[in-house]
Design a protein around this motif. Sequence first.
Motif, short mmCIF file in Angstrom:
data_model
loop_
_atom_site.label_atom_id
_atom_site.label_comp_id
_atom_site.label_asym_id
_atom_site.label_seq_id
_atom_site.Cartn_x
_atom_site.Cartn_y
_atom_site.Cartn_z
N PHE A 270 0.83 -1.21 0.00
CA PHE A 270 0.00 0.00 0.00
C PHE A 270 0.86 1.26 0.00
O PHE A 270 0.63 2.18 -0.79
N VAL A 271 1.86 1.29 0.88
CA VAL A 271 2.74 2.47 0.95
C VAL A 271 3.47 2.67 -0.36
O VAL A 271 3.56 3.81 -0.87
N ALA A 272 4.00 1.60 -0.95
CA ALA A 272 4.75 1.72 -2.21
C ALA A 272 3.83 2.16 -3.35
O ALA A 272 4.22 3.01 -4.17
N PHE A 273 2.62 1.62 -3.40
CA PHE A 273 1.69 1.97 -4.48
C PHE A 273 1.31 3.45 -4.42
O PHE A 273 1.35 4.15 -5.44
N VAL A 274 0.92 3.92 -3.24
CA VAL A 274 0.53 5.32 -3.10
C VAL A 274 1.73 6.24 -3.35
O VAL A 274 1.59 7.32 -3.96
N THR A 275 2.91 5.83 -2.90
CA THR A 275 4.12 6.64 -3.14
C THR A 275 4.41 6.76 -4.63
O THR A 275 4.70 7.85 -5.13
N VAL A 276 4.33 5.65 -5.35
CA VAL A 276 4.55 5.68 -6.79
C VAL A 276 3.53 6.57 -7.47
O VAL A 276 3.88 7.43 -8.31
N LEU A 277 2.27 6.40 -7.13
CA LEU A 277 1.20 7.19 -7.75
C LEU A 277 1.40 8.69 -7.49
O LEU A 277 1.35 9.51 -8.41
N GLY A 278 1.63 9.05 -6.23
CA GLY A 278 1.81 10.46 -5.89
C GLY A 278 3.05 11.06 -6.52
O GLY A 278 3.02 12.19 -7.03
N THR A 279 4.15 10.32 -6.51
CA THR A 279 5.40 10.83 -7.08
C THR A 279 5.29 11.05 -8.57
O THR A 279 5.71 12.09 -9.10
N ILE A 280 4.73 10.07 -9.29
CA ILE A 280 4.62 10.18 -10.75
C ILE A 280 3.71 11.34 -11.13
O ILE A 280 4.05 12.15 -12.02
N ILE A 281 2.56 11.46 -10.48
CA ILE A 281 1.62 12.54 -10.82
C ILE A 281 2.24 13.91 -10.59
O ILE A 281 2.23 14.78 -11.47
N LEU A 282 2.81 14.12 -9.42
CA LEU A 282 3.36 15.44 -9.09
C LEU A 282 4.59 15.77 -9.93
O LEU A 282 4.74 16.90 -10.42
#
Length: 280
Positions: free
Chosen positions: A78-90
């Motif tokens: 969960f932490v890795a998925f949300v981190t990837v999603l947030g990092t890529i978008i921003l």
Amino acid sequence: MMKLKKIKVGSIIYQAFLWIYSLISLYPLVWMVFYSLKNNDEIFVTNPFGFPTNFRIENYITAWSRYNVPRYFINSLFVAFVTVLGTIILSVMFAYAAARMEWRFKDAARIYITLGMFIPVQVIMIPLATLVRDLNLNNTYLSLIIPYIAFNLSFSSMVFYGFLRTVPFELEESGYIDGANIYYTFFYIILPTIKPAIATMIIFVFLSSWNEFTMALILISKESLKTLPLGLLFFQGEFTTDWGAMGAAMTIASFPTILIYLLFSEQVEKALTVGSSVKG
């Protein structure tokens, strides 16, 4: 004829070198799988480097059932998925604004973001722990996700910025001529062009957040929120350690990273040629 023979010999030597290098690179992964199928006696005394004499599948059962590995696995995922999603978008949005738009202080903003790559994690651990406490984020997923995104944002932004600078402006101009707005050109013209860069950064950010240990150790003390790197500490007992079960847990922890690479490997291979393919 002599020249062809030299080329052939050179090709054979080069391929042999690549095969040897591949075997050397893969051996630690193979050794870890063997390690997970042995008991303590085989690991340290009778058979430390060889093929397992008995496939001890019970190591995986023990790791999965006794040491709460499913909970740690879900937390890390969960932490890795949300981190990837947030990092890529921003990072994609910032890189697009810095590389393709004209606005005041954009160079200063890009330099500011770039400086984040030169700040060691160890330098800000105490201020980060204090900030997390003051924001009442102790023992929450956000106490890990927000710092992980912040630390990966600089490098990701610069990678996307470099890729976006290679994309010809004529692609957007042709879209504008056909009546497309900025949102259409961003989602349907620019993003498909930089898919190799996105795939590369997905792998990089996922590995970074999946394997991170120091921040998780300091910021997370609640058992139900601990990630896999923290969970591996529980395999070490005061008097004895179940090394086979620990190897099984490490093998389980390695599976998502291998899967992520296999899913995006084709796009990663295209990353170095994306610029030339666009121009062509």
